[in-house]
Design a protein around this motif. Sequence first.
Motif, mmCIF file in Angstrom:
data_model
loop_
_atom_site.group_PDB
_atom_site.id
_atom_site.type_symbol
_atom_site.label_atom_id
_atom_site.label_comp_id
_atom_site.label_asym_id
_atom_site.label_seq_id
_atom_site.Cartn_x
_atom_site.Cartn_y
_atom_site.Cartn_z
ATOM 1 N N TRP A 133 0.705 -1.195 0.010
ATOM 2 C CA TRP A 133 -0.038 -0.006 -0.053
ATOM 3 C C TRP A 133 0.880 1.455 0.167
ATOM 4 N N ASP A 134 2.074 1.019 0.353
ATOM 5 C CA ASP A 134 3.032 2.347 0.458
ATOM 6 C C ASP A 134 3.834 2.228 -0.864
ATOM 7 N N ASP A 135 3.718 1.205 -1.601
ATOM 8 C CA ASP A 135 4.685 1.215 -2.855
ATOM 9 C C ASP A 135 4.250 2.422 -3.930
ATOM 10 N N ALA A 136 5.189 3.101 -4.270
ATOM 11 C CA ALA A 136 4.831 3.946 -5.505
ATOM 12 C C ALA A 136 4.079 3.486 -6.463
ATOM 13 N N THR A 137 4.392 2.397 -6.958
ATOM 14 C CA THR A 137 3.528 1.748 -8.146
ATOM 15 C C THR A 137 2.404 1.148 -7.732
ATOM 16 N N LEU A 138 2.459 0.235 -6.759
ATOM 17 C CA LEU A 138 1.150 -0.614 -6.345
ATOM 18 C C LEU A 138 0.054 0.167 -5.479
ATOM 19 N N GLY A 139 0.482 1.152 -4.670
ATOM 20 C CA GLY A 139 -0.412 1.738 -3.905
ATOM 21 C C GLY A 139 -1.461 2.390 -4.486
ATOM 22 N N PRO A 140 -1.627 3.283 -5.577
ATOM 23 C CA PRO A 140 -2.502 3.794 -6.311
ATOM 24 C C PRO A 140 -3.380 2.770 -6.997
ATOM 25 N N VAL A 141 -2.760 1.612 -7.395
ATOM 26 C CA VAL A 141 -3.388 0.540 -8.130
ATOM 27 C C VAL A 141 -4.460 -0.211 -6.840
ATOM 28 N N LEU A 142 -3.767 -0.519 -5.891
ATOM 29 C CA LEU A 142 -4.670 -1.121 -4.709
ATOM 30 C C LEU A 142 -5.694 -0.295 -4.071
ATOM 31 N N ARG A 143 -5.545 0.899 -3.996
ATOM 32 C CA ARG A 143 -6.531 1.941 -3.480
ATOM 33 C C ARG A 143 -7.749 1.978 -4.399
ATOM 34 N N ALA A 144 -7.324 2.113 -5.874
ATOM 35 C CA ALA A 144 -8.557 1.954 -6.935
ATOM 36 C C ALA A 144 -9.084 0.635 -6.827
ATOM 37 N N MET A 145 -8.537 -0.448 -6.907
ATOM 38 C CA MET A 145 -9.320 -1.671 -6.890
ATOM 39 C C MET A 145 -10.144 -1.828 -5.491
ATOM 40 N N HIS A 146 -9.562 -1.303 -4.386
ATOM 41 C CA HIS A 146 -10.425 -1.598 -3.155
ATOM 42 C C HIS A 146 -11.695 -0.357 -3.431
ATOM 43 N N ALA A 147 -11.327 0.683 -3.737
ATOM 44 C CA ALA A 147 -12.484 1.650 -3.805
ATOM 45 C C ALA A 147 -13.206 1.467 -4.724
ATOM 46 N N ALA A 148 -13.270 0.683 -5.779
ATOM 47 C CA ALA A 148 -14.162 0.359 -6.931
ATOM 48 C C ALA A 148 -13.955 -0.998 -7.464
ATOM 49 N N PRO A 149 -14.396 -1.889 -6.921
ATOM 50 C CA PRO A 149 -14.252 -3.271 -7.055
ATOM 51 C C PRO A 149 -15.249 -3.460 -8.278
ATOM 52 N N GLY A 150 -16.222 -2.923 -8.573
ATOM 53 C CA GLY A 150 -17.052 -3.061 -9.524
ATOM 54 C C GLY A 150 -16.815 -2.496 -10.866
ATOM 55 N N LYS A 151 -15.688 -1.834 -11.069
ATOM 56 C CA LYS A 151 -15.492 -1.388 -12.209
ATOM 57 C C LYS A 151 -14.687 -2.310 -13.185
ATOM 58 N N PRO A 152 -14.869 -2.031 -14.327
ATOM 59 C CA PRO A 152 -14.290 -3.154 -15.288
ATOM 60 C C PRO A 152 -13.005 -3.090 -15.522
ATOM 61 N N TRP A 153 -12.099 -3.207 -14.592
ATOM 62 C CA TRP A 153 -10.807 -2.969 -14.495
ATOM 63 C C TRP A 153 -10.050 -4.275 -15.580
ATOM 64 N N THR A 154 -9.184 -3.794 -16.227
ATOM 65 C CA THR A 154 -8.153 -4.285 -17.086
ATOM 66 C C THR A 154 -6.678 -4.071 -16.654
ATOM 67 N N LEU A 155 -5.878 -5.083 -17.037
ATOM 68 C CA LEU A 155 -4.374 -4.796 -16.878
ATOM 69 C C LEU A 155 -3.869 -3.281 -17.118
ATOM 70 N N SER A 156 -4.375 -2.976 -18.247
ATOM 71 C CA SER A 156 -4.143 -1.734 -19.038
ATOM 72 C C SER A 156 -4.488 -0.321 -18.239
ATOM 73 N N SER A 157 -5.871 -0.567 -17.833
ATOM 74 C CA SER A 157 -6.321 0.462 -17.018
ATOM 75 C C SER A 157 -5.779 0.522 -15.627
ATOM 76 N N LEU A 158 -5.469 -0.622 -14.864
ATOM 77 C CA LEU A 158 -4.755 -0.629 -13.687
ATOM 78 C C LEU A 158 -3.412 -0.050 -13.694
ATOM 79 N N ALA A 159 -2.785 -0.368 -14.898
ATOM 80 C CA ALA A 159 -1.404 0.353 -15.168
ATOM 81 C C ALA A 159 -1.536 1.861 -15.356
ATOM 82 N N GLY A 160 -2.496 2.181 -15.842
ATOM 83 C CA GLY A 160 -2.665 3.701 -16.012
ATOM 84 C C GLY A 160 -2.906 4.359 -14.594
ATOM 85 N N GLU A 161 -3.420 3.669 -13.551
ATOM 86 C CA GLU A 161 -3.820 4.306 -12.444
ATOM 87 C C GLU A 161 -2.543 4.717 -11.599
ATOM 88 N N ALA A 162 -1.381 3.577 -12.078
ATOM 89 C CA ALA A 162 -0.010 3.950 -11.605
ATOM 90 C C ALA A 162 0.911 4.493 -12.477
#
Length: 238
Positions: A133-162
Amino acid sequence: MDPVDQLLRGIRSTSTGRQELTGTLRFNGELTLVAPLRGHARLNNKPVHLGDIAVVRGPFEAESSSAVLLVGTYCVSDGLLDLLPPVLVLDGCDDLTSIYAPGSQVVQNRLFEWLLVCTLRAWFDQQQVPRGWDDATLGPVLRAMHAAPGKPWTLSSLAGEAGVSRSTLANRFVKVMGKPPLTYLTDWRMSLAAELLAESTATVGAVAHQVGYADAFGFSAAFKRFYGVSPTQCRRSC
């Protein structure tokens, strides 16, 4: 929501009791809390004394010449298990004899759930933040997934969060979290779905949409692959 609070949601006690220990016993469980009420013991060769609370991940052996243990077993999410060591011990705890007093089994189970949540919350506070959660790359991705689990996430969109490439995210996620990002997302969705089924009156279709599935049929098939039971069966047994 605080990431630790998210991880601690959905903890369920599956059995509770006192265990007299004179020798060696093997315990099998996903997650087990052990607190000596008298004497001391060794859990997988780690000492636990009167006033300690230990949390053990997976099967383990307890050994003592003479001890009485307070023991609770729990069902928890894979995301939480991934962050815990094989055995963690907190010392300086209050007398826990009153936790296991005569009374309703439901009340006892809830007390054990509360005890585990408090123990893990204290341990996580000592660790400052959960892994990743404090990782510069993973932190934004983890927060996004936990905040919006219903969003149609893809690897590309998650990479965009970071703000990184897909390969960079995938490699970093496996290195730090031990699994690919979309596998982690599925684990989180299924954990949340089981909690929603247990604690709400929402339909299976409504739960499906909340955790990112287009319809109840696809969600039910995925849920059964993950847990081995259907959402309806889970709701009846939780």
